[in-house]
Scaffold this motif. Structure first.
Motif, short mmCIF file in Angstrom:
data_model
loop_
_atom_site.label_atom_id
_atom_site.label_comp_id
_atom_site.label_asym_id
_atom_site.label_seq_id
_atom_site.Cartn_x
_atom_site.Cartn_y
_atom_site.Cartn_z
N GLN A 1 0.76 -1.07 -0.14
CA GLN A 1 -0.08 -0.09 -0.04
C GLN A 1 0.99 1.16 -0.02
OE1 GLN A 1 0.30 1.93 3.02
NE2 GLN A 1 1.45 0.34 4.12
N ARG B 1 -0.58 2.20 -3.07
CA ARG B 1 -1.82 3.14 -2.59
C ARG B 1 -3.18 2.47 -3.17
NH1 ARG B 1 0.31 7.85 -0.47
NH2 ARG B 1 -1.53 9.04 -0.62
N GLY B 2 -3.99 3.12 -3.73
CA GLY B 2 -5.20 2.95 -4.08
C GLY B 2 -5.44 1.42 -4.94
N ALA C 1 -3.34 -1.19 -4.53
CA ALA C 1 -2.67 -2.16 -3.73
C ALA C 1 -4.03 -3.18 -3.51
CB ALA C 1 -2.07 -1.92 -2.37
N SER C 2 -3.69 -4.54 -3.25
CA SER C 2 -4.82 -5.54 -3.39
C SER C 2 -5.16 -5.62 -1.80
CB SER C 2 -4.59 -6.98 -3.76
OG SER C 2 -3.45 -7.28 -3.20
N SER C 3 -4.10 -5.31 -0.79
CA SER C 3 -4.58 -5.28 0.70
C SER C 3 -3.95 -3.98 1.20
CB SER C 3 -3.57 -6.44 1.17
OG SER C 3 -3.82 -6.26 2.49
N ASN C 4 -4.59 -3.66 2.26
CA ASN C 4 -3.85 -2.36 3.25
C ASN C 4 -3.02 -2.73 4.23
OD1 ASN C 4 -5.61 -3.25 4.90
ND2 ASN C 4 -6.61 -1.47 5.42
N GLY D 1 -0.55 5.74 2.55
CA GLY D 1 -0.96 4.75 1.55
C GLY D 1 -1.99 3.76 2.21
N PRO E 1 -6.02 5.40 0.57
CA PRO E 1 -6.47 4.94 -0.46
C PRO E 1 -6.69 3.30 -0.64
CG PRO E 1 -4.35 5.83 -0.76
CD PRO E 1 -4.90 6.30 0.75
N ALA E 2 -5.81 2.62 -0.14
CA ALA E 2 -5.66 1.57 -0.11
C ALA E 2 -6.90 0.63 0.71
CB ALA E 2 -4.40 0.49 0.42
#
Lengths: 447, 489
Positions: free
Chosen positions: A314, A318-319, A321-324, B166, B169-170
């Motif tokens: 992430q 960031r947006g 990525a498949s996981s946070n 990050g 958004p993730a």
């Protein structure tokens, strides 16, 4: 309280900053909200705090106070003293994520060895540096399978034998989405083969537990075959201790392994912090969530370790990525690494065998009492379900009166199983405890 | 060719621990389904202890020295927290025990929920989330469910500032939202015009970190909240920087509807080389029914004589369970201890001195390093690690050189809106002498960058290993130890 500032420190520092008071530094905060009253208990000293916490902790019955036959995803095992000795070291305890590898080789190599232990136990090729716990690792396994299918496949087939908390967590993660989860309404006693009928071209992942929530250990060969024929991934949620005795998910050609690492040297601690495991095959390495440690070299060609393939994560993606996930369970992974290193190949087998032996002895004894019948058929590890002659809720109250914490009442999650108890027996349940349990069960049922 | 791992120290037949022989009559293991091989090391206890002790000595930690890793709040972790978490009554209880046998633990959790709610200005708190990012996920799933229950499932857009972590958004993307970025203005605040332009009927929420990742308190926070609420959106607060606000302001009062706390940052539970964290989430009244279940509730009869009784309950519109059991209980014990050790005045002092330390250090450095947003900072600040007149010196070179002085480097390359960012968070537990020594090192490095740049390029020099090649690791993936030659089934 833990700050070192003297009055002259404050004055000198404010002088350099050019402020008359500390309050002046907060003028950006809207005045009407600045310096609110905090209605909290007054400050205590360490002596007073420890006294208070001793009292609070004494308000709990521990597994030293009462013999315990409760498992259901968290198990009481012996933890060698060396484990806490290592994880208490400030160098490990007070470091953070090893973003700067030159001063984090200790954490990095320990994680590298953790990954190796997980890989060797599960038969996978790649393990991440840990996930939060068994439930979130299972949710991440589903998430990962969706990513592998590029979100084209919209269905997960999940065994009713997966821990109810894990299934609930997966549902929470996927709510309000166009992703379907099936399998929940199958009968609790269904087998992996019963899942096969649910698999189709839209299935991203088939997720089963090994051993399952009822303690059963199944051959997953056929399920793996049928899953792969449909182009889906097989994910297996494991109790890693069982893998010391039984075939690994890798032996069945599973694609993803998730699981709860708590049995590997981590105290019960009322449910956490525990240790999520997440491992996979080489070909899915770029789809796995969480941190990975890899080997590399320094400017002089000396070997060392770094975080690698960070572009999956992430903070870079960031947006997209498949996981946070960011923080993991580093210290718990270290505990498991030390535990496995200490027990090694023979020790881990030995403790797994003790669990197997004690559980099977208890199962024989309990099912020998009139009115009790073993629900779990076939192979099991250290946990089994048993039908009782009275509701488990009632039975457990009677056991507690006799100074025993009984097993898990399956009716809480499986309607119709109100009279079925899930009994966990580990190396910590000595023969005299088991015999005492059997005595009390006899009395309760027939006394 | 790699380092000596625990596997390389394995010798067949060695043992680190013995277990008792089975006391029960033996049940033969089945023939089928047994594994053939268990490739794990065989090492004595002494070897294990030496191996991991030596590894520990290769680490930098807060217990060793200054660790100004911005956004991570690497403050001193009191030892009393460790003693508390190891009390048998806390460490040796099972998460599914009958509630009447764990009233002490439930009391602690209930009190911690209450204290966190008070500190953040919220009506309810869940302790379940396992870490900050997990708390964000919890919060954003609540945003989703809230709009659904209110008949507005079309609200599918989450806004985040360009300075956001990050994870923001993730998390939003992971929850199925469309994510839009809002630029910052020249003072480092959220650009209000850009925000207004995105606030339409599809707005689900706005994720604000305040103080933001530049270490600045957004001066327009009340306007931001008004704009977002006016458009029907919810305000999510990323509590990563809550250390600056302890006793200074309550986010729930200045317009934040949902916020996660990082117990491992603000409440000083150890970071453990990557975790465990803990990310409780606080919410305002209208969202209490959406909290993940179960939460701890208290029942007390009016007589006032009986002890209160604590039990678990699941809120009416709960988004469901976020993990197994009840959260990172051991971390909660530490954070609760920390709160008791401080009390209301002590917590305010934490906030005040974290901000004083940051401003002091910022003033010592700002003439020599470019400070892109020159304002009073909160608990951290961001410098540029570059000079136009010096070619080819990067934030990373400065960071590596700092290690030679015994300091952990600041966070590099974040936030993304500052070139060659060096994000510095000193925390309140550091002495003025430490800050002075760090500033001296930074000033010396700035000088070296101009006079002897190679010293920076080749840094670090005094660490257990030289600068490591991250590209090599990614290109030649080796993710586990090789088995020793001596290994046999």
């Amino acid at each position: 309280m833990f700050h070192p500032h003297t009055q002259s420190d404050r004055d000198e520092m404010l002088g350099l900053v050019g402020a008359k008071s500390i309050e002046e530094l907060f003028e950006a905060v809207p005045a009407e909200f600045r310096f609110p009253e905090l209605n909290l208990p007054p400050q205590l000293t360490e002596m007073e705090v420890m006294d208070l916490l001793q009292d609070l902790s004494a308000g709990n019955e521990t597994h030293r106070d009462l013999p315990m036959f409760l498992g259901a995803g968290a198990y009481h095992h012996f933890i060698p003293a060396a484990v806490d000795a290592i994880i208490s070291r400030g160098e490990f305890l007070t470091a953070y994520t090893p973003y700067q590898p030159e001063i984090s080789q200790g954490t990095l190599q320990a994680v590298f060895e953790f990954q190796s232990h997980v890989i060797n136990l599960t038969g996978m090729d790649v393990s991440n540096a840990s996930h939060y716990d068994g439930a979130t690792a299972a949710a991440e396994a589903v998430n990962m399978a969706r990513t592998v299918s590029r979100n084209k496949r919209k269905k997960a087939v999940i065994s009713p034998g997966l821990h109810p908390h894990y299934r609930e967590t997966i549902n929470t993660y996927n709510q309000g989405d166009d992703f379907t989860i099936v399998g929940e309404d199958l009968a609790p006693d269904s087998t992996p083969e019963d899942l096969i009928a649910l698999i189709d071209e839209d299935t991203a992942v088939v997720l089963v537990a090994y051993p399952d929530f009822f303690g059963r250990v199944y051959d997953l060969t056929e399920l793996a075959e049928k899953t792969h024929q449909a182009g889906a991934l097989l994910a297996v949620s494991v109790n890693p201790l069982a893998l010391a005795l039984f075939k690994s998910p890798g032996d069945f050609d599973a694609d993803i392994v998730c699981g709860e690492g708590q049995p590997l040297g981590i105290p019960l601690s009322y449910g956490g912090p525990y240790l999520g495991l997440l491992a996979t095959k080489d070909k899915y390495v770029r789809s796995i969530a969480g941190r990975l440690v890899g080997e590399t070299i320094d400017v002089n060609g000396e070997p060392g370790y770094v975080l690698t393939l960070s572009t999956r994560e992430q903070h870079i993606k960031r947006g997209r990525a498949s996981s946070n996930i960011c923080s993991n369970q580093g210290l718990m992974a270290l505990a498991a690494t030390v535990y496995i290193s200490l027990l090694g190949k023979d020790g881990l087998r030995e403790v797994a065998n003790l669990n197997y032996q004690n559980a099977h002895y208890a199962a024989r004894k309990i099912s020998g009492i009139d009115g009790f019948e073993l629900w779990t058929d076939g192979l099991f590890f250290n946990e089994f379900a048993v039908r009782c002659p009275l509701p488990v809720a009632e039975l457990n109250e009677r056991l507690l009166d006799a100074g025993i914490i009984g097993g898990y009442e399956l009716g809480q999650n499986y309607p119709g199983m109100e009279d079925t108890m899930l009994v966990a027996v580990t190396e910590m349940n000595r023969k005299e405890d088991i015999d005492y349990l059997v005595e009390v069960l006899k009395e309760v049922a027939h006394g | 060719m790699g380092k000596k791992t625990i596997y390389d120290k394995s010798v067949p037949g060695r043992r680190g621990i013995r277990f008792p022989k089975p006391e029960v009559p033996e049940t033969p293991l089945p023939d089928a389904l047994l594994r053939a091989d268990l490739p794990l090391p065989e090492v004595s206890e002494n070897e294990v202890i030496r191996h991991f002790t030596k590894l520990s000595q290769l680490n930098h930690g807060v217990d060793i020295g200054f660790y100004p890793l911005g956004s991570c709040t690497m403050k001193y972790n009191p030892k009393v927290n460790e003693a508390a978490a190891r009390l048998h009554g806390f460490s040796q209880i099972h998460p599914l025990q009958p509630e009447e046998t764990v009233q002490g633990a439930l009391h602690l959790m209930y009190q911690l929920q209450e204290h966190l709610a008070e500190i953040g200005g919220f009506a309810g708190v869940t302790l379940q989330p396992a870490a900050g990012a997990h708390g964000e996920l919890t919060g954003i799933l609540m945003v989703k469910k809230y709009h659904e229950v209110n008949g507005e499932p079309h609200r599918n857009k989450i806004l985040v500032p360009d300075s956001a972590h990050g994870t923001n958004p993730a998390t939003s993307a992971m929850s199925g939202f469309i994510v839009k970025e809002i630029p910052s203005d020249e003072r480092g605040n959220v650009d209000l015009e850009a925000l207004k332009a995105e606030c339409d009927e599809t707005l689900a929420g706005f994720m604000l970190t305040n103080p933001n990742t530049l270490g600045l308190f957004d001066e327009n926070v009340c306007d931001i909240a008004a704009i977002v609420h006016q458009a029907g959106g919810l305000m999510y607060g990323d509590g990563a920087n809550m250390n600056a606000l302890l006793g200074i302001a309550k986010p729930g009062e200045f317009g934040v509807d949902i916020m996660h706390y990082n117990l491992h940052k603000t409440f000083s539970t150890p970071h453990g080389g990557g975790g465990p964290g803990s990310g409780p989430v606080g919410v305002v009244e209208k969202l209490v029914d959406f909290l993940p279940g179960p939460v701890v509730v208290m029942e007390q009869d009016d007589s006032g004589f009986d002890f209160p009784y604590y039990y678990f309950a699941t809120p009416k519109h709960s988004i469901g369970r976020m993990k197994s059991f009840h959260g990172q209980f051991g971390v909660m014990v530490r954070a609760y201890t920390y709160i008791l050790m401080h009390g209301p005045d002590g917590l305010r002092e934490v906030g005040e001195l974290a901000v004083l330390n940051a401003n002091y250090l910022m003033h010592k450095l700002k003439g020599v390093y470019r400070l892109p947003y020159d304002r009073v900072c909160m608990h951290e600040f961001v410098l540029e690690g570059r000079w136009p007149e010096v070619e080819d010196i990067h934030a990373l070179d400065i960071s590596k050189r700092l290690m030679d002085f015994g300091f952990h480097p600041p966070t590099n390359y974040f936030p993304l809106i500052v070139r060659e960012a060096l994000m510095i968070e000193p925390t309140e537990t550091e002495t003025k002498e430490t800050l002075d020594a760090f500033a001296d090192a930074m000033l010396q490095i700035a000088e070296e960058a101009k006079t002897n740049p190679d010293l920076l390029h080749s840094a670090p020099h005094n660490t257990p290993i030289g600068r490591l090649d991250e590209v090599h690791a990614a290109k030649n993936l080796i993710l586990c130890c090789g088995l020793p030659d001596s290994y046999s089934d």
